[in-house]
Design an enzyme around this catalytic site. Sequence first.
Site, mmCIF file in Angstrom:
data_model
loop_
_atom_site.group_PDB
_atom_site.id
_atom_site.type_symbol
_atom_site.label_atom_id
_atom_site.label_comp_id
_atom_site.label_asym_id
_atom_site.label_seq_id
_atom_site.Cartn_x
_atom_site.Cartn_y
_atom_site.Cartn_z
ATOM 1 N N GLU A 115 0.803 -1.227 0.000
ATOM 2 C CA GLU A 115 0.000 0.000 0.000
ATOM 3 C C GLU A 115 0.833 1.273 0.000
ATOM 4 O OE1 GLU A 115 0.311 1.890 2.842
ATOM 5 O OE2 GLU A 115 1.392 0.405 3.976
ATOM 6 N N ASP B 67 0.296 -10.589 6.171
ATOM 7 C CA ASP B 67 0.903 -9.259 6.195
ATOM 8 C C ASP B 67 2.036 -9.206 7.224
ATOM 9 O OD1 ASP B 67 1.227 -6.570 5.703
ATOM 10 O OD2 ASP B 67 -0.817 -6.010 6.182
#
Length: 289
Positions: free
Chosen positions: A132, A176
């Site tokens: 991101e 993640d």
Amino acid sequence: MRSGGRGRPRLRLGERGLLEPPSPPSRRLLPRVQLLPLLLLALAVASAFYIIWSGWHRRTEELPTGRELRGPLIGSLPEAGLRRVVGQLDPQRLWNTYLRPLLVVRTPGSPGNLQVRKAAPVTLQLLFLDGEEALKEWGPKDSLYGSRHLAQIMESAPHSPGPTRIQAIELFILLDLLGAPHPIFYSHFPRTARWFHRLRSIEKRLHRLNLLQSHPQEMMYFQPGEPFGSVEDDHIPFLRRGVPVLHLISTPFPSVWHTPDDSEANLHPPTVHNLSRILAVFLAEYLGL
């Protein structure tokens, strides 16, 4: 609690729970998170799934309609089943025998896709997203480029039993910041809390059977309680479209995160081994194998 992103922590003044010591200045460009830990873990989990799927017969009931998550129909593997699943996680053999032949481009509706869907109405799909991080300044329009684009495409792409590909997603699991020793995970969304608790149960069961490495009782990965704060990452475009998300991110973040030391040398093999086994059992139970 305010949201925080991996590319640049966005916390209120005084909220330093996600990363210690304090993060660098906001405009400093830091190295990306290495993809190797996530790639290794995803390959191991996917390999386990395809071995189990090829060895056992999948039930042929239709995919449940609507967006309700399955739950009451999912049972727990007995001890023999647990040992069978974790005993097949040989990365080199699984890669050469099962994964490598699958890494081909298959367009929607191709014979390969149709054969897989006929044999297993609920299947595993791996998405390798770009992270991101922003190009200049983190914001709604300068972040999440890959996942925003993919979610937009899936929102309009037809899918049988559909109506669209994004509505066919039963559960989106985001792996993640994995690979560092002693990760701590919390449940981030009430809608997927029961799946988080199932992961806690699997970890405890594997621990009792002595099937995890360097894993003392006081170092359980999946913890009860509230997370330090929400984290904006590649799951956000899917979450906003109603997809159930189970976000497995280590908090606090690994100490080498966004530093030159974030490399293969700092992976913790026992942790990668343990998470691979936990997630392989989760897939076997979820898919009813």
